[in-house]
Design a protein around this motif. Structure first.
Motif, PDB file in Angstrom:
ATOM      1  N   MET A 257       2.443  -3.928   8.372  1.00  0.00           N
ATOM      2  CA  MET A 257       3.350  -3.000   9.068  1.00  0.00           C
ATOM      3  C   MET A 257       3.713  -1.828   8.170  1.00  0.00           C
ATOM      4  O   MET A 257       3.458  -1.851   6.968  1.00  0.00           O
ATOM      5  CB  MET A 257       4.606  -3.730   9.536  1.00  0.00           C
ATOM      6  CG  MET A 257       5.423  -4.371   8.452  1.00  0.00           C
ATOM      7  SD  MET A 257       6.845  -5.266   9.061  1.00  0.00           S
ATOM      8  CE  MET A 257       6.105  -6.418  10.153  1.00  0.00           C
ATOM      9  N   GLU A 258       4.299  -0.827   8.773  1.00  0.00           N
ATOM     10  CA  GLU A 258       4.729   0.359   8.042  1.00  0.00           C
ATOM     11  C   GLU A 258       5.959   0.043   7.198  1.00  0.00           C
ATOM     12  O   GLU A 258       6.791  -0.769   7.587  1.00  0.00           O
ATOM     13  CB  GLU A 258       5.077   1.491   9.018  1.00  0.00           C
ATOM     14  CG  GLU A 258       3.906   2.015   9.807  1.00  0.00           C
ATOM     15  CD  GLU A 258       2.905   2.748   8.947  1.00  0.00           C
ATOM     16  OE1 GLU A 258       3.312   3.523   8.056  1.00  0.00           O
ATOM     17  OE2 GLU A 258       1.701   2.530   9.163  1.00  0.00           O
ATOM     18  N   ARG A 259       6.075   0.710   6.061  1.00  0.00           N
ATOM     19  CA  ARG A 259       7.259   0.521   5.219  1.00  0.00           C
ATOM     20  C   ARG A 259       8.529   0.939   5.951  1.00  0.00           C
ATOM     21  O   ARG A 259       9.587   0.359   5.737  1.00  0.00           O
ATOM     22  CB  ARG A 259       7.144   1.345   3.934  1.00  0.00           C
ATOM     23  CG  ARG A 259       6.209   0.770   2.926  1.00  0.00           C
ATOM     24  CD  ARG A 259       6.254   1.595   1.655  1.00  0.00           C
ATOM     25  NE  ARG A 259       5.282   1.100   0.703  1.00  0.00           N
ATOM     26  CZ  ARG A 259       5.526   0.995  -0.593  1.00  0.00           C
ATOM     27  NH1 ARG A 259       6.667   1.367  -1.084  1.00  0.00           N
ATOM     28  NH2 ARG A 259       4.596   0.525  -1.395  1.00  0.00           N
ATOM     29  N   SER A 260       8.419   1.940   6.810  1.00  0.00           N
ATOM     30  CA  SER A 260       9.599   2.448   7.519  1.00  0.00           C
ATOM     31  C   SER A 260      10.143   1.443   8.535  1.00  0.00           C
ATOM     32  O   SER A 260      11.247   1.616   9.034  1.00  0.00           O
ATOM     33  CB  SER A 260       9.277   3.765   8.212  1.00  0.00           C
ATOM     34  OG  SER A 260       8.229   3.585   9.142  1.00  0.00           O
ATOM     35  N   ALA A 261       9.395   0.372   8.837  1.00  0.00           N
ATOM     36  CA  ALA A 261       9.859  -0.641   9.786  1.00  0.00           C
ATOM     37  C   ALA A 261      10.805  -1.645   9.141  1.00  0.00           C
ATOM     38  O   ALA A 261      11.387  -2.471   9.828  1.00  0.00           O
ATOM     39  CB  ALA A 261       8.664  -1.373  10.386  1.00  0.00           C
ATOM     40  N   ILE A 262      10.986  -1.557   7.823  1.00  0.00           N
ATOM     41  CA  ILE A 262      11.847  -2.506   7.116  1.00  0.00           C
ATOM     42  C   ILE A 262      13.281  -1.972   7.127  1.00  0.00           C
ATOM     43  O   ILE A 262      13.532  -0.815   6.807  1.00  0.00           O
ATOM     44  CB  ILE A 262      11.346  -2.717   5.679  1.00  0.00           C
ATOM     45  CG1 ILE A 262       9.933  -3.295   5.709  1.00  0.00           C
ATOM     46  CG2 ILE A 262      12.290  -3.634   4.909  1.00  0.00           C
ATOM     47  CD1 ILE A 262       9.254  -3.349   4.371  1.00  0.00           C
ATOM     48  N   SER A 263      14.216  -2.831   7.491  1.00  0.00           N
ATOM     49  CA  SER A 263      15.623  -2.453   7.566  1.00  0.00           C
ATOM     50  C   SER A 263      16.266  -2.523   6.189  1.00  0.00           C
ATOM     51  O   SER A 263      16.299  -3.582   5.558  1.00  0.00           O
ATOM     52  CB  SER A 263      16.367  -3.378   8.521  1.00  0.00           C
ATOM     53  OG  SER A 263      17.750  -3.144   8.441  1.00  0.00           O
ATOM     54  N   MET A 264      16.802  -1.405   5.749  1.00  0.00           N
ATOM     55  CA  MET A 264      17.444  -1.343   4.443  1.00  0.00           C
ATOM     56  C   MET A 264      18.722  -2.188   4.425  1.00  0.00           C
ATOM     57  O   MET A 264      18.944  -2.966   3.496  1.00  0.00           O
ATOM     58  CB  MET A 264      17.775   0.121   4.112  1.00  0.00           C
ATOM     59  CG  MET A 264      18.455   0.328   2.783  1.00  0.00           C
ATOM     60  SD  MET A 264      18.697   2.062   2.367  1.00  0.00           S
ATOM     61  CE  MET A 264      19.836   2.581   3.625  1.00  0.00           C
ATOM     62  N   GLU A 265      19.564  -2.074   5.444  1.00  0.00           N
ATOM     63  CA  GLU A 265      20.852  -2.774   5.462  1.00  0.00           C
ATOM     64  C   GLU A 265      20.661  -4.293   5.561  1.00  0.00           C
ATOM     65  O   GLU A 265      21.267  -5.054   4.806  1.00  0.00           O
ATOM     66  CB  GLU A 265      21.729  -2.312   6.632  1.00  0.00           C
ATOM     67  CG  GLU A 265      22.169  -0.875   6.543  1.00  0.00           C
ATOM     68  CD  GLU A 265      21.147   0.075   7.159  1.00  0.00           C
ATOM     69  OE1 GLU A 265      20.207  -0.390   7.842  1.00  0.00           O
ATOM     70  OE2 GLU A 265      21.284   1.284   6.940  1.00  0.00           O
ATOM     71  N   MET A 266      19.848  -4.726   6.505  1.00  0.00           N
ATOM     72  CA  MET A 266      19.668  -6.174   6.707  1.00  0.00           C
ATOM     73  C   MET A 266      18.965  -6.813   5.526  1.00  0.00           C
ATOM     74  O   MET A 266      19.296  -7.936   5.136  1.00  0.00           O
ATOM     75  CB  MET A 266      18.926  -6.439   8.013  1.00  0.00           C
ATOM     76  CG  MET A 266      19.751  -6.136   9.249  1.00  0.00           C
ATOM     77  SD  MET A 266      19.004  -6.675  10.775  1.00  0.00           S
ATOM     78  CE  MET A 266      17.840  -5.363  11.092  1.00  0.00           C
ATOM     79  N   SER A 267      17.997  -6.137   4.919  1.00  0.00           N
ATOM     80  CA  SER A 267      17.295  -6.680   3.767  1.00  0.00           C
ATOM     81  C   SER A 267      18.235  -6.769   2.570  1.00  0.00           C
ATOM     82  O   SER A 267      18.188  -7.744   1.806  1.00  0.00           O
ATOM     83  CB  SER A 267      16.088  -5.816   3.415  1.00  0.00           C
ATOM     84  OG  SER A 267      15.139  -5.857   4.454  1.00  0.00           O
ATOM     85  N   ALA A 268      19.091  -5.777   2.394  1.00  0.00           N
ATOM     86  CA  ALA A 268      20.052  -5.807   1.291  1.00  0.00           C
ATOM     87  C   ALA A 268      21.034  -6.964   1.470  1.00  0.00           C
ATOM     88  O   ALA A 268      21.369  -7.670   0.521  1.00  0.00           O
ATOM     89  CB  ALA A 268      20.799  -4.490   1.189  1.00  0.00           C
TER      90      ALA A 268
ATOM     91  N   ALA B 143       0.887  -1.170   0.000  1.00  0.00           N
ATOM     92  CA  ALA B 143       0.000   0.000   0.000  1.00  0.00           C
ATOM     93  C   ALA B 143       0.920   1.213   0.000  1.00  0.00           C
ATOM     94  O   ALA B 143       2.144   1.082  -0.053  1.00  0.00           O
ATOM     95  CB  ALA B 143      -0.908  -0.019   1.219  1.00  0.00           C
ATOM     96  N   GLU B 144       0.352   2.384   0.077  1.00  0.00           N
ATOM     97  CA  GLU B 144       1.171   3.596   0.000  1.00  0.00           C
ATOM     98  C   GLU B 144       2.190   3.699   1.129  1.00  0.00           C
ATOM     99  O   GLU B 144       3.357   3.969   0.884  1.00  0.00           O
ATOM    100  CB  GLU B 144       0.276   4.840  -0.006  1.00  0.00           C
ATOM    101  CG  GLU B 144       1.047   6.082  -0.362  1.00  0.00           C
ATOM    102  CD  GLU B 144       0.146   7.180  -0.859  1.00  0.00           C
ATOM    103  OE1 GLU B 144       0.472   8.336  -0.585  1.00  0.00           O
ATOM    104  OE2 GLU B 144      -0.866   6.878  -1.509  1.00  0.00           O
ATOM    105  N   THR B 145       1.768   3.480   2.359  1.00  0.00           N
ATOM    106  CA  THR B 145       2.693   3.595   3.495  1.00  0.00           C
ATOM    107  C   THR B 145       2.876   2.296   4.259  1.00  0.00           C
ATOM    108  O   THR B 145       3.685   2.238   5.174  1.00  0.00           O
ATOM    109  CB  THR B 145       2.218   4.679   4.486  1.00  0.00           C
ATOM    110  OG1 THR B 145       0.931   4.308   4.968  1.00  0.00           O
ATOM    111  CG2 THR B 145       2.183   6.042   3.847  1.00  0.00           C
ATOM    112  N   THR B 146       2.127   1.264   3.893  1.00  0.00           N
ATOM    113  CA  THR B 146       2.205  -0.001   4.626  1.00  0.00           C
ATOM    114  C   THR B 146       2.519  -1.152   3.681  1.00  0.00           C
ATOM    115  O   THR B 146       2.383  -1.034   2.461  1.00  0.00           O
ATOM    116  CB  THR B 146       0.883  -0.309   5.354  1.00  0.00           C
ATOM    117  OG1 THR B 146      -0.163  -0.407   4.399  1.00  0.00           O
ATOM    118  CG2 THR B 146       0.555   0.752   6.383  1.00  0.00           C
TER     119      THR B 146
END
Length: 90
Positions: free
Chosen positions: A74-85, A59-62
């Motif tokens: 959950m919110e998109r901001s809860a996803i870790s950029m470093e760990m996911s990469a 969704a737009e923010t989730t």
């Protein structure tokens, strides 16, 4: 000229603070926003709290993340950029 030499240390301190603290923080925020907008269904992710899953819906923010125990929203901001990469490089 004397006033300039009095304010030079303050000016130098501001420049140092800008280049070592403010600018990197702005670059990191921009990179995180780009990462959040580039997420797509099927991506494997890790949240900042350590939850592993795969994106099922956007969704737009989730996001809806599919985990082994079910689906979580959950919110998109809860996803870790470093760990996911790091997870997706393997």
């Amino acid at each position: 000229m004397e006033q300039l030499t009095q304010f030079a240390p303050f000016l130098l301190m501001f420049v140092v603070i800008y280049f070592f603290m403010i600018r990197p923080q702005q670059k990191r925020a921009k990179a995180e926003k780009t990462f959040e907008s580039s997420l797509k269904v099927g991506d494997r992710i890790i949240t900042k709290s350590g939850l592993h899953g795969k994106i099922a819906e956007l969704a737009e923010t989730t996001v809806v993340v599919e985990t082994m125990s079910g689906k979580l929203k959950m919110e998109r901001s809860a996803i870790s950029m470093e760990m996911s990469a790091a997870l997706n490089k393997k």
